[in-house]
Design a protein around this motif. Structure first.
Motif, PDB file in Angstrom:
ATOM      1  N   GLU A   1      -6.293   7.065   0.874  1.00 56.09           N
ATOM      2  CA  GLU A   1      -6.650   8.458   0.587  1.00 56.09           C
ATOM      3  C   GLU A   1      -7.078   9.172   1.865  1.00 56.09           C
ATOM      4  O   GLU A   1      -7.319   8.551   2.899  1.00 56.09           O
ATOM      5  N   VAL A   2      -7.204  10.494   1.760  1.00 54.58           N
ATOM      6  CA  VAL A   2      -7.559  11.300   2.926  1.00 54.58           C
ATOM      7  C   VAL A   2      -8.932  10.928   3.474  1.00 54.58           C
ATOM      8  O   VAL A   2      -9.176  10.983   4.680  1.00 54.58           O
ATOM      9  N   ASP A   3      -9.848  10.504   2.577  1.00 48.78           N
ATOM     10  CA  ASP A   3     -11.176  10.101   3.052  1.00 48.78           C
ATOM     11  C   ASP A   3     -11.105   8.821   3.887  1.00 48.78           C
ATOM     12  O   ASP A   3     -11.901   8.627   4.809  1.00 48.78           O
TER      13      ASP A   3
ATOM     14  N   VAL B   1      -6.858   0.839  10.179  1.00 48.71           N
ATOM     15  CA  VAL B   1      -8.241   0.927   9.692  1.00 48.71           C
ATOM     16  C   VAL B   1      -8.269   1.550   8.300  1.00 48.71           C
ATOM     17  O   VAL B   1      -9.003   1.093   7.403  1.00 48.71           O
ATOM     18  N   SER B   2      -7.459   2.599   8.096  1.00 56.22           N
ATOM     19  CA  SER B   2      -7.400   3.241   6.780  1.00 56.22           C
ATOM     20  C   SER B   2      -6.961   2.258   5.710  1.00 56.22           C
ATOM     21  O   SER B   2      -7.475   2.267   4.579  1.00 56.22           O
ATOM     22  N   ALA B   3      -5.996   1.410   6.052  1.00 55.36           N
ATOM     23  CA  ALA B   3      -5.515   0.411   5.098  1.00 55.36           C
ATOM     24  C   ALA B   3      -6.622  -0.576   4.731  1.00 55.36           C
ATOM     25  O   ALA B   3      -6.795  -0.932   3.556  1.00 55.36           O
ATOM     26  N   HIS B   4      -7.393  -1.011   5.725  1.00 56.19           N
ATOM     27  CA  HIS B   4      -8.512  -1.929   5.450  1.00 56.19           C
ATOM     28  C   HIS B   4      -9.538  -1.257   4.532  1.00 56.19           C
ATOM     29  O   HIS B   4     -10.095  -1.904   3.626  1.00 56.19           O
ATOM     30  N   LEU B   5      -9.792   0.023   4.758  1.00 55.84           N
ATOM     31  CA  LEU B   5     -10.775   0.737   3.931  1.00 55.84           C
ATOM     32  C   LEU B   5     -10.284   0.857   2.495  1.00 55.84           C
ATOM     33  O   LEU B   5     -11.058   0.681   1.538  1.00 55.84           O
ATOM     34  N   ALA B   6      -8.997   1.157   2.333  1.00 59.62           N
ATOM     35  CA  ALA B   6      -8.443   1.272   0.976  1.00 59.62           C
ATOM     36  C   ALA B   6      -8.512  -0.065   0.253  1.00 59.62           C
ATOM     37  O   ALA B   6      -8.925  -0.142  -0.919  1.00 59.62           O
ATOM     38  N   LYS B   7      -8.124  -1.142   0.932  1.00 58.31           N
ATOM     39  CA  LYS B   7      -8.182  -2.474   0.315  1.00 58.31           C
ATOM     40  C   LYS B   7      -9.620  -2.880   0.024  1.00 58.31           C
ATOM     41  O   LYS B   7      -9.903  -3.528  -0.996  1.00 58.31           O
ATOM     42  N   GLY B   8     -10.543  -2.468   0.893  1.00 56.86           N
ATOM     43  CA  GLY B   8     -11.951  -2.817   0.711  1.00 56.86           C
ATOM     44  C   GLY B   8     -12.547  -2.242  -0.555  1.00 56.86           C
ATOM     45  O   GLY B   8     -13.473  -2.814  -1.135  1.00 56.86           O
TER      46      GLY B   8
ATOM     47  N   LEU C   1       0.831  -1.206   0.000  1.00 58.47           N
ATOM     48  CA  LEU C   1       0.000   0.000   0.000  1.00 58.47           C
ATOM     49  C   LEU C   1       0.864   1.254   0.000  1.00 58.47           C
ATOM     50  O   LEU C   1       1.967   1.276   0.541  1.00 58.47           O
ATOM     51  N   GLU C   2       0.314   2.300  -0.612  1.00 56.97           N
ATOM     52  CA  GLU C   2       0.907   3.630  -0.519  1.00 56.97           C
ATOM     53  C   GLU C   2      -0.100   4.546   0.181  1.00 56.97           C
ATOM     54  O   GLU C   2      -1.270   4.202   0.325  1.00 56.97           O
ATOM     55  N   ILE C   3       0.372   5.710   0.609  1.00 58.32           N
ATOM     56  CA  ILE C   3      -0.529   6.672   1.245  1.00 58.32           C
ATOM     57  C   ILE C   3      -0.349   8.024   0.576  1.00 58.32           C
ATOM     58  O   ILE C   3       0.782   8.478   0.350  1.00 58.32           O
ATOM     59  N   ALA C   4      -1.457   8.642   0.199  1.00 63.90           N
ATOM     60  CA  ALA C   4      -1.407   9.943  -0.467  1.00 63.90           C
ATOM     61  C   ALA C   4      -0.824  10.989   0.483  1.00 63.90           C
ATOM     62  O   ALA C   4      -0.931  10.880   1.706  1.00 63.90           O
ATOM     63  N   GLY C   5      -0.203  12.017  -0.096  1.00 61.37           N
ATOM     64  CA  GLY C   5       0.458  13.036   0.704  1.00 61.37           C
ATOM     65  C   GLY C   5      -0.465  13.725   1.688  1.00 61.37           C
ATOM     66  O   GLY C   5      -0.130  13.898   2.866  1.00 61.37           O
ATOM     67  N   ASP C   6      -1.674  14.123   1.208  1.00 62.59           N
ATOM     68  CA  ASP C   6      -2.593  14.814   2.122  1.00 62.59           C
ATOM     69  C   ASP C   6      -3.138  13.858   3.176  1.00 62.59           C
ATOM     70  O   ASP C   6      -3.424  14.270   4.314  1.00 62.59           O
ATOM     71  N   ALA C   7      -3.255  12.580   2.831  1.00 60.91           N
ATOM     72  CA  ALA C   7      -3.716  11.588   3.810  1.00 60.91           C
ATOM     73  C   ALA C   7      -2.661  11.367   4.892  1.00 60.91           C
ATOM     74  O   ALA C   7      -2.978  11.273   6.083  1.00 60.91           O
TER      75      ALA C   7
END
Length: 454
Positions: free
Chosen positions: A240-242, A226-233, A199-205
């Motif tokens: 992303e920031v969301d 949790v953010s990683a699970h949401l991105a993979k989901g 996984l990567e993470i956006a700069g603003d995130a």
């Protein structure tokens, strides 16, 4: 070949299972002092804490600091370096019975194979006096090494007899640059971290995650997981920031505290206060606070504004702004938001005047562009032996010996014509200041202020 009993095998199996199902924050817990980030006061070369731990002969101690600042990790590393058994209790659920059981176990280890025991007592400030007293014999005799963790001032919450037998170490909020290291480490490491997910993470995130974690390393890693699970989901390889916003349970305010938006928003805030719009001022204030702006930066701007844009129009402007800055230092965030809002509302509704700013500009210009002045003899210091012999202080008239404490004598240097720098407005208390200065001008034989303000 080493042989293992059933208990050893079950313990090993439990460790394997926990390594898989444990939260990211637990899996990424530092395994050595060098892996710990953000605590240079404790782990820098030659620091007292590091020397004690690396010596393998640590002492009982209190770790005082905010949540997620590494207290549990440090306690585990203490036990690791002295090859001690590690026992944990939480003061919210443990009682005297559990303390005595651990003391008995510690005594048995010490007498059996000489192995020490580290007891990590989380939230030690919640232990009652009798519960704390139960720890005294073990600490005093060295049967166990007690490491108490607290978020409260230990001098108020821990009994003096126990406190006197422990060394106090402070942990602090983990700085942003150290949290950045943790994010990178967690995303890149396989097995312990999320490296296998690629996984990567956006700069603003990344910025939002670091900023909104408030120096809490554990909270940061929990939110990252949790953010990683949401991105993979949603089938994405980028956090992303969301995703971060949802993981934190609140919307991320898009606010670049290091770029143009930082300057634009603080400008809007100052101009709203100067323009006497308390509601707009509050909006910009909380846009900054929710976006992770440094509250000390905001407090400094309010203190400046109190003199620059309110001045003597309201004599309480500077004391209120200064008090808010002091309250921020004393209370800290998030509670100090009350004080910043208090000062913002006070300054926004206060009568406005820039007479101090204008007076400063006139006086500065006179000094820079005028002749080189000399101090008149009657204004020079006469408070030392021999001053009278050279005329210093001669002819000075003491104002308090005269009605209204004002006398007609010259205070400007002889090379500079008396000028009016300070021109109070008709706003608020400055109207009263203006009236009094006009009376003083009359006594001093000076013209100009009244006509200019007419």
């Amino acid at each position: 070949m080493a042989s293992y009993g059933a208990d050893d095998l079950f313990a090993a199996r439990r460790s394997e299972v926990l390594a898989v199902v444990a939260p990211l924050a637990e899996r990424m817990r530092p395994r050595s002092l060098d892996e710990v980030v953000g605590l240079p006061n404790l782990l820098g070369p030659g620091s007292a804490f590091r020397v004690l731990v690396e010596s393998g002969r640590p002492v009982s101690m209190v770790l005082w600091g905010p949540p997620g600042s590494g207290k549990t990790t440090l306690a585990r590393l203490v036990a690791l370096h002295c090859s001690a058994a590690f026992e944990t209790l939480s003061a919210t659920s443990a009682g005297v019975k559990q303390v005595r059981e651990i003391l008995a176990s510690a005594r048995g280890r010490l007498e059996g194979d000489g192995r020490r025991t580290v007891l990590f007592l989380d939230e030690i400030h919640r232990f009652s006096k009798s519960q704390q007293d139960a720890l005294l014999p073990g600490v005093e005799s060295g049967t166990l090494i007690l490491i108490g963790a607290t978020t409260e001032n230990p001098f108020f919450e821990i009994n003096s007899p126990l406190m006197s037998r422990m060394v106090l170490f402070r942990t602090h909020e983990i700085p942003d640059e150290a949290l950045e290291v943790l994010v990178g480490r967690a995303l890149s490491e396989a097995g312990r971290g999320l490296g296998e997910d690629d996984l990567e993470i956006a700069g603003d995130a990344r910025e939002a995650l670091v900023t909104r974690s408030g120096g809490d390393a554990r909270g940061l890693l929990n939110a990252l997981e949790v953010s990683a699970h949401l991105a993979k989901g949603r089938g994405s390889g980028v956090i992303e920031v969301d995703d971060v916003s949802e993981a934190l349970g609140r919307r991320i305010v898009r606010y670049d505290k290091a770029g143009d938006r930082h300057y634009d928003v603080i400008s809007a805030f100052i101009k709203s206060v100067r323009g006497s719009d308390p509601d707009a001022a509050l909006y910009w204030l909380f846009l900054m606070l929710e976006g992770g702006e440094d509250p000390e930066f905001i407090a400094r701007r309010l203190v400046i504004l109190a003199s620059e844009d309110v001045g003597l129009a309201d004599r309480w402007a500077l004391p209120v702004a200064t008090a808010a800055a002091q309250a921020l230092s004393y209370v800290g965030m998030p509670e100090a938001a009350y004080h910043l809002a208090h000062a913002t509302l006070f300054l926004a509704q206060a009568p406005k005047s820039n007479s101090i700013t204008s007076a400063m500009a006139r006086a500065r210009s006179a000094v820079r562009e005028g002749p080189s002045p000399s101090v008149p003899l009657h204004l020079r210091s006469g408070g030392y032996r021999g001053a009278a012999m050279i005329g210093h202080g001669e002819g000075y008239v003491y104002p308090h010996d005269h009605p209204y404490s004002v006398v007609p004598q010259e205070y400007f240097p002889p090379e500079v014509n008396p000028q009016v720098f300070f021109r109070p407005t008709h706003s608020g208390f400055e109207a009263e200041v203006r009236r009094r200065l006009i009376e003083i001008d009359h006594v001093l034989g000076r013209d100009g202020r009244q006509e200019e303000q007419a």
